[in-house]
Design a protein around this motif. Structure first.
Motif, short mmCIF file in Angstrom:
data_model
loop_
_atom_site.label_atom_id
_atom_site.label_comp_id
_atom_site.label_asym_id
_atom_site.label_seq_id
_atom_site.Cartn_x
_atom_site.Cartn_y
_atom_site.Cartn_z
N PRO A 6 5.18 -6.63 1.53
CA PRO A 6 6.08 -7.73 1.20
C PRO A 6 5.99 -8.84 2.23
CG PRO A 6 7.29 -5.93 2.23
CD PRO A 6 5.89 -5.43 2.02
N VAL A 7 6.32 -10.04 1.82
CA VAL A 7 6.37 -11.16 2.75
C VAL A 7 7.62 -11.03 3.60
CG1 VAL A 7 6.53 -13.67 2.95
CG2 VAL A 7 5.13 -12.65 1.13
N GLY A 8 7.48 -11.19 4.90
CA GLY A 8 8.63 -11.06 5.78
C GLY A 8 8.19 -10.69 7.18
N ASN A 9 9.16 -10.28 8.00
CA ASN A 9 8.84 -9.89 9.36
C ASN A 9 8.36 -8.44 9.41
OD1 ASN A 9 11.17 -8.25 9.23
ND2 ASN A 9 12.45 -9.92 10.00
N ARG A 10 8.00 -7.97 10.59
CA ARG A 10 7.45 -6.63 10.73
C ARG A 10 8.46 -5.55 10.36
NH1 ARG A 10 3.82 -6.87 16.31
NH2 ARG A 10 2.37 -8.49 15.58
N ARG A 11 9.73 -5.79 10.65
CA ARG A 11 10.76 -4.81 10.30
C ARG A 11 10.81 -4.62 8.78
NH1 ARG A 11 15.19 -2.80 12.84
NH2 ARG A 11 14.89 -4.27 14.57
N THR A 12 10.78 -5.73 8.04
CA THR A 12 10.80 -5.65 6.58
C THR A 12 9.58 -4.90 6.04
OG1 THR A 12 12.02 -7.73 6.45
CG2 THR A 12 10.87 -7.01 4.46
N MET A 13 8.43 -5.19 6.60
CA MET A 13 7.21 -4.51 6.16
C MET A 13 7.27 -3.01 6.41
SD MET A 13 4.27 -7.21 7.39
CE MET A 13 4.21 -8.89 6.75
N ARG A 14 7.74 -2.62 7.58
CA ARG A 14 7.83 -1.20 7.91
C ARG A 14 8.82 -0.48 7.00
NH1 ARG A 14 8.16 -2.13 14.47
NH2 ARG A 14 5.92 -2.52 14.81
N GLN A 15 9.95 -1.10 6.78
CA GLN A 15 10.96 -0.48 5.91
C GLN A 15 10.43 -0.29 4.50
OE1 GLN A 15 14.24 -3.19 6.42
NE2 GLN A 15 15.14 -2.00 8.10
N ASN A 16 9.72 -1.29 3.99
CA ASN A 16 9.17 -1.19 2.65
C ASN A 16 8.12 -0.09 2.55
OD1 ASN A 16 6.90 -2.18 0.56
ND2 ASN A 16 8.90 -2.91 -0.13
N LEU A 17 7.26 0.01 3.57
CA LEU A 17 6.22 1.04 3.55
C LEU A 17 6.83 2.43 3.60
CD1 LEU A 17 3.20 1.63 3.56
CD2 LEU A 17 3.25 1.51 6.06
N ILE A 18 7.84 2.63 4.44
CA ILE A 18 8.49 3.95 4.53
C ILE A 18 9.19 4.29 3.23
CG2 ILE A 18 10.34 5.22 5.68
CD1 ILE A 18 9.54 3.77 8.26
N GLN A 19 9.86 3.33 2.61
CA GLN A 19 10.50 3.57 1.33
C GLN A 19 9.48 3.97 0.27
OE1 GLN A 19 13.70 3.68 0.36
NE2 GLN A 19 14.35 3.39 2.48
N THR A 20 8.30 3.36 0.32
CA THR A 20 7.24 3.72 -0.62
C THR A 20 6.81 5.17 -0.42
OG1 THR A 20 6.44 1.43 -0.65
CG2 THR A 20 4.92 3.13 -1.41
N PHE A 21 6.67 5.60 0.83
CA PHE A 21 6.31 6.99 1.12
C PHE A 21 7.37 7.96 0.60
CE2 PHE A 21 3.69 5.70 5.12
CZ PHE A 21 2.68 5.24 4.30
N LEU A 22 8.64 7.56 0.66
CA LEU A 22 9.72 8.45 0.23
C LEU A 22 9.68 8.75 -1.27
CD1 LEU A 22 12.70 7.03 2.33
CD2 LEU A 22 11.52 9.21 2.66
N TYR A 23 9.02 7.89 -2.05
CA TYR A 23 8.93 8.10 -3.49
C TYR A 23 7.72 8.95 -3.90
CZ TYR A 23 12.72 4.83 -4.44
OH TYR A 23 13.94 4.21 -4.51
N GLU A 24 6.96 9.43 -2.92
CA GLU A 24 5.81 10.27 -3.25
C GLU A 24 6.23 11.59 -3.86
OE1 GLU A 24 2.81 8.74 0.34
OE2 GLU A 24 3.65 10.76 0.37
N GLU A 25 5.42 12.06 -4.79
CA GLU A 25 5.67 13.37 -5.39
C GLU A 25 5.24 14.46 -4.41
OE1 GLU A 25 7.03 14.26 -8.21
OE2 GLU A 25 7.39 12.22 -8.90
N PRO A 26 6.11 15.40 -4.08
CA PRO A 26 5.73 16.45 -3.14
C PRO A 26 4.78 17.46 -3.78
CG PRO A 26 7.91 16.88 -4.00
CD PRO A 26 7.50 15.53 -4.55
N GLY A 27 3.91 18.01 -2.97
CA GLY A 27 3.03 19.07 -3.45
C GLY A 27 3.74 20.41 -3.43
N THR A 28 3.00 21.44 -3.77
CA THR A 28 3.58 22.79 -3.80
C THR A 28 2.96 23.71 -2.77
OG1 THR A 28 2.01 23.46 -5.52
CG2 THR A 28 4.16 22.61 -6.24
#
Length: 221
Positions: A10-32
């Motif tokens: 996303p366009v923004g500062n480094r804090r915004t970018m980091r938060q967006n990337l971490i939120q994206t990781f949180l939506y990953e489907e977990p393996g088994t």
């Protein structure tokens, strides 16, 4: 399970970018489980023509939010820099031609595959954690104050593998193997017309399988 996702920072500062990337990781489907039962993700970050930069998870550290940055199909030509590539991932299908660097051409990467390294100069060298494969190093003029312990490839990790590489007409030896790098293995490597101070083609020990050494020169043997 392997997922490929096109990701845009996303366009923004480094804090915004980091938060967006971490939120994206949180939506990953977990393996088994582990191996084929774990979930693996590739995030395509940027494309320009045929080259790409992408993130991959999980890494060998497997600590939750860690990832590697990887480069595919890039060309670095006539650049003047301190370092050209410094990432924690893999470098594949890269061309480096007529560049001048003062520190490192490639450093901190996991592995390198299918690199064409041609007509480069300066004080730099290349290092990787696990190995270098299917690459060509030709007509490079590395100029440093002391070339005694210098090579195009600096090997500093144990269990390093160099396979199917060609080193030809370079002003320093192809490989410098640090004393602490146990279990170094060279497979099908070719060294032709390279010059060095201590070692014309290679300095250091290891296992060499089907290697070819032709007309390499060293001023100190």
């Amino acid at each position: 399970m392997f997922y490929v996702i096109d990701y845009t920072l996303p366009v923004g500062n480094r804090r915004t970018m980091r938060q967006n990337l971490i939120q994206t990781f949180l939506y990953e489907e977990p393996g088994t489980g582990a191996g084929d039962y774990a979930s693996h993700y590739q995030y395509n970050v940027e494309y320009w023509g045929d080259y790409g930069i992408f993130l991959r998870r999980p890494t060998q550290l497997n600590k939750g939010f860690d990832f590697t940055v990887n480069i595919d199909n890039c060309t670095f030509e006539k650049c003047n820099a301190k370092t050209l590539i410094q990432i924690n991932g893999k470098v594949n299908d890269v061309i480096m031609r007529e560049n001048v660097v003062s520190s490192s051409f490639i450093t901190n990467v996991i592995s390198i595959n299918n690199l064409l390294f041609e007509n480069n100069s300066g004080n730099g060298r290349i290092s990787a954690e696990k190995g270098i494969y299917n690459s060509t190093f030709v007509n490079n003029k590395i100029t440093v104050k002391s070339t005694t312990d210098y090579g195009i490839i600096y090997v500093s990790r144990a269990n390093f593998v160099s396979a199917n590489n060609v080193f030809e007409n370079n002003t320093v030896k192809g490989l410098y193997i640090n004393r602490g790098s146990a279990n170094f293995t060279s497979i099908n490597d070719t060294f032709v017309n390279n010059d060095g101070v201590s070692g014309g083609a290679v300095k250091g020990g290891g296992t060499f399988i089907n290697a070819k050494f032709i007309n390499n020169k060293a001023t100190k043997g």
